[in-house]
Write a protein that holds these residues in place. Structure first.
Motif, short mmCIF file in Angstrom:
data_model
loop_
_atom_site.label_atom_id
_atom_site.label_comp_id
_atom_site.label_asym_id
_atom_site.label_seq_id
_atom_site.Cartn_x
_atom_site.Cartn_y
_atom_site.Cartn_z
N THR A 1 0.87 -1.16 0.00
CA THR A 1 0.00 0.00 0.00
C THR A 1 0.92 1.22 0.00
N ASP B 1 -2.17 6.47 0.45
CA ASP B 1 -3.40 5.76 0.15
C ASP B 1 -4.52 6.11 1.13
N TYR C 1 -5.04 -3.17 -6.88
CA TYR C 1 -4.68 -3.64 -5.54
C TYR C 1 -5.15 -5.08 -5.35
#
Length: 540
Positions: A345, A349, A427
């Protein structure tokens, strides 16, 4: 000048892809040890490494690595030869690692918890000529294990011990001289990492200088490491995660300070973070949860962490919220593997991504395929096994031709064994795994390998190693056993496994005697039924 290349048992990158990675700038042609050389030239007087007993500046660390490299070379360790490196977290670990690299040797990155069974396998597969270890740590005498290892492997002609060496060579008595003039091919192996043992005995993962320098420096850039950061090594330093994601190597590339801590308990770690004003560290979920809980009772809690990386197994959303609330809002989920691919990540984010995903690939050149059991690509957003290739994903285990046939598809994609879903934004969400493994406190243990050890005991008729959920370990190891006679205790069983040299982290936490093991309609042991039964018994 000797050149380390063409190592037998090493599977190189295909020439076309290698040329592409070099042309695109992912590979720089630098060696791993050049990271330290450059740091010493740029920040000579900055503190590089610290442990509870000592510290060294970058120039001192560079000089000590040169001395160690000269000592290893004068002992007769030649460029390209493999050396088992098994040291606890300390400044000496960094000196030994870079010293071996300066000698042109290829370190085999053994963990402190590995025992005779694993080191015997590593020595045989790598054809190691030396072992660098410690006298005692964590109540275990490594010299005694070294004696057994040398007796079984005549090729292991040198043992260097940090501390009281006994019959071996003391670190303080390494030969002196000038560093050897070694020229290293950056596309050759820099070191051999140890796999999680997902299919039988742990395998050796060759990481080249080109791919590992990129692995570390790209991770450092993504994590925005600078010379003002202080990186804490709490996980075993030989692990890929604290070594190069960005870890020790990434911190060196940025001129950051590295603090070694052999005790990851909240009491010890929190005191270390406070003393050195640590800004970045990496943990497995079990430790992250424990640290978060410990903030309720520890008098000293982390105040300086800007980034806490959590990886090794999946962190659930509620756990992520607890970690962000108690330790630092700067949580970073990391999903990766010693074989290569890293997913992070990002620092900017949204909270939803930080808490509900395991990140997206590090490199634009990472190629992912998500496939079903037949090897066909699944529809976007559906669950499937993750396959990968890219500029820092290896191309084959070391001296493991049969394993490599099984672990790679015809296009050179590595079959990770992880089940994932990929979202529209790229993701990943980890949903499970294909392989029969137990993930205990970030360590991946092969159930089949443990079962083989269990079945070697004459008192055991049948056995299954299964994972049971645990709030602290993530998963604990349960040995479900049908005894051939009177049952034994868990302590007796683990004593037997200790005698067989099984790693400490791969021994059962729970032993359950069963009259018989349930089976599937085709006669295989039904491990899901065992777990379901044990969980129901625990709730009753």
């Amino acid at each position: 000048m000797p050149v380390t290349s063409g190592v037998h048992g090493f599977v190189p990158f295909p020439p076309q892809r290698a040329a592409q990675y070099s042309a695109a700038g992912y590979w720089s042609g630098r060696t791993v040890d050049s990271l330290l050389r450059q740091a010493a030239g740029t920040w000579p007087d900055r503190i590089a490494v610290v442990d509870p007993l000592t510290s060294h500046t970058y120039s001192e660390l560079d000089e000590l690595a040169d001395r160690a490299g000269a000592g290893f070379a004068r002992m007769g360790i030649a460029p390209g030869e493999r050396v088992l490196l098994q040291l606890p977290n300390s400044c000496r670990f960094a000196i030994a690692l870079f010293g071996l690299l300066r000698a042109g040797a290829i370190p085999v990155m053994c963990l402190p918890g590995h025992r005779l069974a694993e080191l015997t396998h590593f020595a045989k597969v790598s054809d190691a000529v030396a072992l660098v270890t410690v006298d005692k740590a964590g109540g275990f005498d490594y010299r005694s294990m070294a004696k057994q290892l040398v007796a079984a492997h005549p090729r292991l002609r040198h043992v260097v011990v940090d501390g009281d060496a006994g019959p071996f060579t003391s670190w303080s008595n390494l030969p002196e001289g000038d560093p050897p003039p070694v020229v290293v091919d950056s596309r050759s192996p820099a070191l051999l990492l140890v796999s999680g043992g997902t299919t039988g005995t742990p395998k050796l993962i060759p990481r080249t200088h080109d791919d590992y320098v990129y692995n570390a420096t790209a991770s450092a850039e993504l994590c925005r490491l600078t010379e003002d950061d202080v990186y804490l090594v709490s996980l075993p330093a030989a692990h890929n995660f604290p070594l190069a994601c960005p870890g020790i190597l990434g911190a060196i590339s940025a001129g950051a300070q590295i603090v070694f801590n052999a005790d990851p308990s909240p009491e010890a770690a929190f005191a270390t973070i406070d003393r050195h004003r640590v800004t970045v560290t990496a943990l497995v979920p079990a430790l992250a949860k424990l640290w978060a809980q410990a903030c309720e009772w520890e008098p000293v809690t982390p105040k300086t962490l800007r980034l806490l990386q959590v990886g090794g197994s999946k962190l659930e959303p509620e756990e992520a919220r607890q970690v962000r609330s108690a330790l630092t809002p700067g949580l970073q989920q990391v999903f990766g593997m010693a074989e290569g691919l890293l997913n992070f990540t990002r620092l900017d984010d949204a909270v939803e991504l930080l808490e509900h995903t395991q990140g997206r690939p590090l490199s634009p050149a990472d190629e992912l395929r998500i496939v079903d059991a037949a090897g066909e690509r699944v529809a976007p957003g559906e669950e499937g096994e993750l396959l990968v290739r890219g500029p820092y994903t290896f191309n084959g285990y070391f001296c493991a031709e049969r394993d490599n046939e099984r672990c790679f598809d015809p296009d050179g994609f590595y079959r990770s064994g992880d089940l994932v879903r990929q979202r529209d934004d790229g993701y990943l969400v980890v949903t499970g795994r294909v392989k029969d493994v137990i993930c205990r406190c970030g360590e991946t243990i092969s159930a089949g390998d443990l079962e083989e050890q269990l079945l070697s005991h004459p008192a055991i008729w049948s056995a299954a190693a299964v994972p049971l959920p645990d709030p602290y370990l993530g998963e604990k190891i349960c040995a479900a056993v049908v005894f051939a006679g009177p049952p034994m205790t868990l302590a007796e069983l683990n004593g037997y496994l200790d005698q067989r040299g099984v790693a400490t982290h791969a021994r059962p936490d729970v032993l359950v005697a069963m009259p018989s093991l349930p089976t599937t309609p085709i006669g295989k042991i039904d491990k899901k039924a065992i777990v379901r039964q044990l969980c129901e018994d625990a709730r009753a």
